[in-house]
Design an enzyme around this catalytic site. Structure first.
Site, mmCIF file in Angstrom:
data_model
loop_
_atom_site.group_PDB
_atom_site.id
_atom_site.type_symbol
_atom_site.label_atom_id
_atom_site.label_comp_id
_atom_site.label_asym_id
_atom_site.label_seq_id
_atom_site.Cartn_x
_atom_site.Cartn_y
_atom_site.Cartn_z
ATOM 1 N N ASP A 139 32.424 35.489 30.470
ATOM 2 C CA ASP A 139 33.297 35.999 31.529
ATOM 3 C C ASP A 139 33.535 37.506 31.426
ATOM 4 O O ASP A 139 33.412 38.233 32.419
ATOM 5 C CB ASP A 139 34.631 35.251 31.474
ATOM 6 C CG ASP A 139 35.504 35.513 32.688
ATOM 7 O OD1 ASP A 139 35.414 34.765 33.675
ATOM 8 O OD2 ASP A 139 36.291 36.489 32.651
ATOM 9 N N ALA A 167 35.714 35.439 36.393
ATOM 10 C CA ALA A 167 34.340 35.198 36.819
ATOM 11 C C ALA A 167 33.984 33.718 36.745
ATOM 12 O O ALA A 167 33.347 33.178 37.655
ATOM 13 C CB ALA A 167 33.372 36.017 35.975
ATOM 14 N N ASP A 168 34.372 33.061 35.670
ATOM 15 C CA ASP A 168 34.057 31.638 35.526
ATOM 16 C C ASP A 168 34.693 30.805 36.629
ATOM 17 O O ASP A 168 34.037 29.950 37.242
ATOM 18 C CB ASP A 168 34.540 31.126 34.166
ATOM 19 C CG ASP A 168 33.672 31.610 33.011
ATOM 20 O OD1 ASP A 168 32.635 32.256 33.275
ATOM 21 O OD2 ASP A 168 34.023 31.354 31.851
ATOM 22 N N ILE A 169 35.968 31.045 36.884
ATOM 23 C CA ILE A 169 36.680 30.222 37.864
ATOM 24 C C ILE A 169 36.377 30.673 39.284
ATOM 25 O O ILE A 169 36.154 29.846 40.179
ATOM 26 C CB ILE A 169 38.190 30.229 37.565
ATOM 27 C CG1 ILE A 169 38.439 29.608 36.185
ATOM 28 C CG2 ILE A 169 38.957 29.458 38.647
ATOM 29 C CD1 ILE A 169 39.853 29.723 35.686
#
Length: 342
Positions: A139, A167-169
């Site tokens: 991330d 970024a991940d979510i």
């Protein structure tokens, strides 16, 4: 909750956070999600944090609404099982580096040969092609490349690493959007497709305002009026009890309403530019907010159209009036532990 994806079957070959979050959201929308884990490469999240029945709470939260199967798809028998599952699947989601699934006989062309209208989604940090495609990352790296981390700096200019994974979510929601669009195409045109989903690319929409200012020749550090620093009417303020209020009185009418409640009619203005921190006495605003506790202020602000909200801590969420009214959390049982799920 409405289940618009009821009847859709998804094969989930993802690990960690982005892919599992995306398929979790799709399961919430009614899809049947079958999570496949190889015993040789289990989901690392299983070992992350407090364990319940040998598996982390985070893993349970991300996967409690899925079927979870352990299949060694590197074996002939395991690969045969996967191919059988593919025949009745609508979506295939994977989150390995480019080329990994092809090496295991599970790439897009392999799966398409079994199910011609499959929607195949590959989630990576930097996309499937180009000089960065095979670079390792997490991330913080995706935020750095996207330019978003460069926006989150403290007063010394040091980038702040958030306690959550943007970024991940954000990439998970980007994946959900693309997968749903592909399913709509499949329904209307009878054909599947391949989706190249980059977590770094998914950050672009978060840059919209500062990048537009930059493209227009303006310094986003000075002219971005919603960065929490530039203006007094869009910022956070401490209260008497050490808690915080988020003031989002962006439009002048909301700011002037707030001035009425604060009994500061002399602070009313006619134009946003009169509320820049460089010219308005922000320290006076800070001083007045520290005269009462956070919840005292919220009682005064209720129904007054002032765009002020309490900054809730994690420990307050499941008991807050807002989340209770929205039924934001549901309770799930994990062994003997009753947990809270999004």
């Amino acid at each position: 909750m409405n289940k618009p994806l009821a009847g859709i079957t998804i094969l989930d070959f993802t690990r960690l956070l982005p892919g599992p979050m995306a398929t979790h959201l799709l399961a919430q929308l009614g899809a049947k999600v079958i999570k496949i884990e190889s015993p040789k490469r289990p989901d690392y999240v299983r070992m992350n944090g407090t364990q319940v029945e040998g598996t982390s709470i985070l893993f349970h939260l991300l996967n409690h609404n899925k079927e979870v199967h352990s299949i060694d798809y590197n074996s002939e028998e395991g690969l045969s099982k996967i191919k059988e599952l593919v025949q009745s699947a609508d979506v295939f989601v994977e989150q390995f580096r480019p080329g990994a699934m092809e090496a295991w006989g599970l790439g897009y062309e392999h799966i398409k040969a079994i199910k011609s209208d499959i929607v195949y989604a590959s989630i990576t940090g930097y996309g499937q092609e180009g000089p960065f495609a095979h670079e390792a990352g997490h991330d913080i790296n995706y935020l750095a490349y996207s330019g978003l981390l460069g926006l989150m700096k403290d007063d010394r200019g040091k980038p702040n690493v958030a306690d959550t994974q943007w970024a991940d979510i954000g990439g998970a929601y980007h994946a959900v959007m693309q997968i749903q669009a592909a399913l709509l195409q499949k329904e209307k045109q009878g054909k599947g497709c391949y989706l190249d989903i980059s977590l770094t690319d998914a950050m672009k929409p978060f840059l919209m305002i500062p990048f537009a200012l930059h493209q227009g020749g303006l310094d986003y550090r000075l002219f971005n009026i919603i960065n929490g620093k530039t203006t007094v009417n869009y910022a956070v303020y401490p209260t008497k009890d050490g808690k915080w209020l988020a003031v989002g009185a962006l439009e002048i009418k909301f700011w002037n309403n707030l001035c009425e409640v604060l009994e500061k009619p002399e602070w009313k203005k006619n134009h946003q530019m009169e509320l820049l921190s460089v010219s308005f006495p922000k320290e006076e605003v800070e001083k007045i907010f520290t005269s009462k506790d956070r919840d005292e202020w919220m009682k005064l602000f209720q129904g007054k159209d002032v765009c002020v909200a309490p900054v809730l801590e994690i420990e307050e969420l499941d008991e807050s009036a807002f989340h209770l009214s929205r039924a934001s959390f549901q309770s799930i049982n994990i062994g003997d532990l009753q947990g809270i799920s999004f």
